[in-house]
Design a protein around this motif. Structure first.
Motif, PDB file in Angstrom:
ATOM      1  N   ALA A   1      12.862 -18.178 -10.864  1.00 56.98           N
ATOM      2  CA  ALA A   1      12.211 -16.872 -10.946  1.00 56.98           C
ATOM      3  C   ALA A   1      10.906 -16.809 -10.142  1.00 56.98           C
ATOM      4  O   ALA A   1      10.261 -15.762 -10.096  1.00 56.98           O
ATOM      5  CB  ALA A   1      11.926 -16.532 -12.409  1.00 56.98           C
ATOM      6  N   VAL A   2      10.528 -17.914  -9.494  1.00 63.50           N
ATOM      7  CA  VAL A   2       9.259 -17.961  -8.755  1.00 63.50           C
ATOM      8  C   VAL A   2       9.263 -16.923  -7.637  1.00 63.50           C
ATOM      9  O   VAL A   2      10.193 -16.872  -6.824  1.00 63.50           O
ATOM     10  CB  VAL A   2       9.012 -19.382  -8.181  1.00 63.50           C
ATOM     11  CG1 VAL A   2       7.823 -19.388  -7.238  1.00 63.50           C
ATOM     12  CG2 VAL A   2       8.800 -20.372  -9.320  1.00 63.50           C
ATOM     13  N   LYS A   3       8.221 -16.089  -7.623  1.00 62.44           N
ATOM     14  CA  LYS A   3       8.059 -15.048  -6.597  1.00 62.44           C
ATOM     15  C   LYS A   3       7.190 -15.548  -5.446  1.00 62.44           C
ATOM     16  O   LYS A   3       7.353 -15.127  -4.314  1.00 62.44           O
ATOM     17  CB  LYS A   3       7.413 -13.789  -7.191  1.00 62.44           C
ATOM     18  CG  LYS A   3       8.189 -13.170  -8.320  1.00 62.44           C
ATOM     19  CD  LYS A   3       9.433 -12.483  -7.836  1.00 62.44           C
ATOM     20  CE  LYS A   3      10.051 -11.699  -8.974  1.00 62.44           C
ATOM     21  NZ  LYS A   3      11.477 -11.752  -9.009  1.00 62.44           N
TER      22      LYS A   3
ATOM     23  N   ILE B   1       4.688 -17.228 -10.924  1.00 67.87           N
ATOM     24  CA  ILE B   1       3.937 -17.965  -9.908  1.00 67.87           C
ATOM     25  C   ILE B   1       4.133 -19.467 -10.101  1.00 67.87           C
ATOM     26  O   ILE B   1       4.091 -19.969 -11.214  1.00 67.87           O
ATOM     27  CB  ILE B   1       2.418 -17.661 -10.028  1.00 67.87           C
ATOM     28  CG1 ILE B   1       2.136 -16.168  -9.924  1.00 67.87           C
ATOM     29  CG2 ILE B   1       1.613 -18.465  -9.009  1.00 67.87           C
ATOM     30  CD1 ILE B   1       2.353 -15.574  -8.572  1.00 67.87           C
ATOM     31  N   LYS B   2       4.320 -20.144  -8.993  1.00 68.84           N
ATOM     32  CA  LYS B   2       4.297 -21.610  -8.996  1.00 68.84           C
ATOM     33  C   LYS B   2       2.911 -21.999  -8.490  1.00 68.84           C
ATOM     34  O   LYS B   2       2.545 -21.685  -7.356  1.00 68.84           O
ATOM     35  CB  LYS B   2       5.365 -22.185  -8.067  1.00 68.84           C
ATOM     36  CG  LYS B   2       5.334 -23.692  -7.972  1.00 68.84           C
ATOM     37  CD  LYS B   2       6.435 -24.155  -7.027  1.00 68.84           C
ATOM     38  CE  LYS B   2       6.451 -25.646  -6.869  1.00 68.84           C
ATOM     39  NZ  LYS B   2       7.563 -26.071  -5.989  1.00 68.84           N
TER      40      LYS B   2
ATOM     41  N   TRP C   1       4.436 -20.287 -14.095  1.00 73.82           N
ATOM     42  CA  TRP C   1       4.028 -19.390 -15.175  1.00 73.82           C
ATOM     43  C   TRP C   1       4.423 -17.956 -14.858  1.00 73.82           C
ATOM     44  O   TRP C   1       4.250 -17.493 -13.731  1.00 73.82           O
ATOM     45  CB  TRP C   1       2.515 -19.481 -15.398  1.00 73.82           C
ATOM     46  CG  TRP C   1       2.110 -18.908 -16.706  1.00 73.82           C
ATOM     47  CD1 TRP C   1       1.504 -17.698 -16.917  1.00 73.82           C
ATOM     48  CD2 TRP C   1       2.319 -19.472 -17.998  1.00 73.82           C
ATOM     49  NE1 TRP C   1       1.321 -17.488 -18.266  1.00 73.82           N
ATOM     50  CE2 TRP C   1       1.811 -18.570 -18.949  1.00 73.82           C
ATOM     51  CE3 TRP C   1       2.885 -20.663 -18.436  1.00 73.82           C
ATOM     52  CZ2 TRP C   1       1.860 -18.811 -20.312  1.00 73.82           C
ATOM     53  CZ3 TRP C   1       2.939 -20.911 -19.797  1.00 73.82           C
ATOM     54  CH2 TRP C   1       2.420 -20.000 -20.713  1.00 73.82           C
ATOM     55  N   SER C   2       4.941 -17.270 -15.870  1.00 73.77           N
ATOM     56  CA  SER C   2       5.335 -15.873 -15.752  1.00 73.77           C
ATOM     57  C   SER C   2       4.278 -15.001 -16.421  1.00 73.77           C
ATOM     58  O   SER C   2       4.013 -15.150 -17.624  1.00 73.77           O
ATOM     59  CB  SER C   2       6.702 -15.663 -16.406  1.00 73.77           C
ATOM     60  OG  SER C   2       7.097 -14.324 -16.261  1.00 73.77           O
ATOM     61  N   PHE C   3       3.700 -14.118 -15.640  1.00 77.50           N
ATOM     62  CA  PHE C   3       2.641 -13.227 -16.142  1.00 77.50           C
ATOM     63  C   PHE C   3       3.269 -11.908 -16.573  1.00 77.50           C
ATOM     64  O   PHE C   3       3.410 -10.986 -15.787  1.00 77.50           O
ATOM     65  CB  PHE C   3       1.571 -13.026 -15.064  1.00 77.50           C
ATOM     66  CG  PHE C   3       0.816 -14.289 -14.775  1.00 77.50           C
ATOM     67  CD1 PHE C   3      -0.292 -14.637 -15.525  1.00 77.50           C
ATOM     68  CD2 PHE C   3       1.221 -15.146 -13.772  1.00 77.50           C
ATOM     69  CE1 PHE C   3      -0.994 -15.807 -15.275  1.00 77.50           C
ATOM     70  CE2 PHE C   3       0.535 -16.316 -13.505  1.00 77.50           C
ATOM     71  CZ  PHE C   3      -0.575 -16.643 -14.264  1.00 77.50           C
TER      72      PHE C   3
END
Length: 163
Positions: free
Chosen positions: A49-51, A77-78, A132-134
């Protein structure tokens, strides 16, 4: 019987002390599932899922570079943490209140080991990472909570804006 009790107490103390070790080794088990716990500042993210990737430098002048990051709500974000210093540093996401409380605990128990998906411990000259997913809008913080580092200003901000 007294010697047996003394040995048992010594073994318990040794085991509990070992659990507070804060060495240079990576604190996560690559085979362990990521702890998916919703926090005020988001939730652990999945690699697929990293954007985008954000590299954060850590130095012995007790600063992060960059020390301000803006992300969009829902973005995963990674973070790649690069310790350019000669001492251990860490990156801990959270609210100011939670970071203050954790920093106080670190002062009382400087060898405290902690292993959460929103934390990275990075040995001198090494790299670490978290994903981490914000999923919540707001302003959140990150810091190095090793004793003395937080107090010296090793902190940063993350602003999560609506989509």
């Amino acid at each position: 019987m007294r010697i047996t009790q003394t040995l048992i107490v010594a073994a318990i103390l040794a085991a509990s002390t070992a659990s507070f070790a804060h060495g240079d080794e990576k604190h996560t088990n690559a085979n362990a599932p990521v702890k998916m716990e919703q926090k005020a500042w988001g939730i652990a993210g999945q690699p697929n899922a990293v954007k985008r990737t954000v590299e954060i430098g850590m130095t012995d002048n007790m600063r992060f570079t960059p020390d301000f990051i803006e992300v969009k709500q829902g973005e995963t974000i990674k973070f790649v943490h690069v310790n350019n210093g000669k001492v251990m540093h860490e990156f801990v996401l959270g609210t100011k209140k939670e970071l203050d409380e954790h920093a106080a605990m670190m002062k009382k128990f400087p060898g405290m080991e902690h292993d959460e998906p929103y934390m990275a411990h990075v040995a001198a000259g090494k790299k670490g990472e978290i994903i981490w997913s914000f999923n919540k809008v707001g302003e959140f913080d990150f810091a190095c909570l090793l004793p003395g580092h937080y107090e010296a200003g090793m902190v940063g901000k993350i602003k999560v804006v609506a989509k």
